[in-house]
Design a protein around this motif. Structure first.
Motif, PDB file in Angstrom:
ATOM      1  N   ASN A  73       0.785  -1.233   0.000  1.00 28.45           N
ATOM      2  CA  ASN A  73       0.000   0.000   0.000  1.00 28.45           C
ATOM      3  C   ASN A  73       0.815   1.281   0.000  1.00 28.45           C
ATOM      4  N   GLY A  74       2.121   1.184   0.107  1.00 29.75           N
ATOM      5  CA  GLY A  74       2.939   2.380   0.184  1.00 29.75           C
ATOM      6  C   GLY A  74       3.086   2.880   1.611  1.00 29.75           C
ATOM      7  N   ALA A  75       3.632   4.068   1.750  1.00 29.39           N
ATOM      8  CA  ALA A  75       4.011   4.599   3.059  1.00 29.39           C
ATOM      9  C   ALA A  75       2.913   5.395   3.759  1.00 29.39           C
ATOM     10  N   THR A  76       1.713   5.394   3.225  1.00 31.98           N
ATOM     11  CA  THR A  76       0.628   6.139   3.846  1.00 31.98           C
ATOM     12  C   THR A  76      -0.252   5.196   4.659  1.00 31.98           C
ATOM     13  N   ILE A  77      -0.601   5.632   5.863  1.00 25.84           N
ATOM     14  CA  ILE A  77      -1.489   4.856   6.724  1.00 25.84           C
ATOM     15  C   ILE A  77      -2.743   5.675   7.022  1.00 25.84           C
ATOM     16  N   SER A  78      -3.715   5.032   7.593  1.00 26.94           N
ATOM     17  CA  SER A  78      -4.971   5.678   7.969  1.00 26.94           C
ATOM     18  C   SER A  78      -4.730   6.764   9.014  1.00 26.94           C
ATOM     19  N   GLU A  79      -5.566   7.773   8.988  1.00 19.68           N
ATOM     20  CA  GLU A  79      -5.503   8.859   9.979  1.00 19.68           C
ATOM     21  C   GLU A  79      -6.029   8.411  11.346  1.00 19.68           C
ATOM     22  N   LYS A  80      -6.522   7.193  11.443  1.00 19.47           N
ATOM     23  CA  LYS A  80      -7.206   6.706  12.642  1.00 19.47           C
ATOM     24  C   LYS A  80      -6.445   6.959  13.939  1.00 19.47           C
TER      25      LYS A  80
END
Length: 99
Positions: A64-71
């Motif tokens: 998914n790449g280096a971005t994660i959910s803002e959660k």
């Protein structure tokens, strides 16, 4: 443990930055669909001794790449991250690392 902390621990255990491991995964064809998590987990366990939890963190980055959910960004919980963008170039150079 934050997502970034998982990646930092992976670096400690493997001696490689997350970006280097992503590149190796790509060279092995482990970043192309329809590769599932299992082969990536097996590779990380066999070559670097990573457990399932740490391996799954890297599976996320590979797929998914280096971005994660803002959660969890900016929360007070144990899984709080500073940013939704993960640092893959080594913990020593992370501008958001706590000194």
């Amino acid at each position: 443990m934050s997502f970034q902390a998982y990646l930092d621990t992976i670096e400690d255990k493997s001696g490689l930055t997350p970006r280097q491991l992503v590149a190796i995964a790509s060279e092995r064809g482990l970043d192309a669909a329809p590769v599932k998590a299992g082969p990536i987990i097996d590779w990380l366990k066999d070559d670097y001794g990573l457990g399932r939890g740490h391996a799954m963190a890297l599976v996320h980055v590979i797929k998914n790449g280096a971005t994660i959910s803002e959660k969890h960004v900016g929360t007070d919980g144990a899984h709080s991250d500073e940013s939704s963008e993960l640092w893959l170039d080594g913990k020593a150079t992370n501008p958001l690392a706590k000194k």
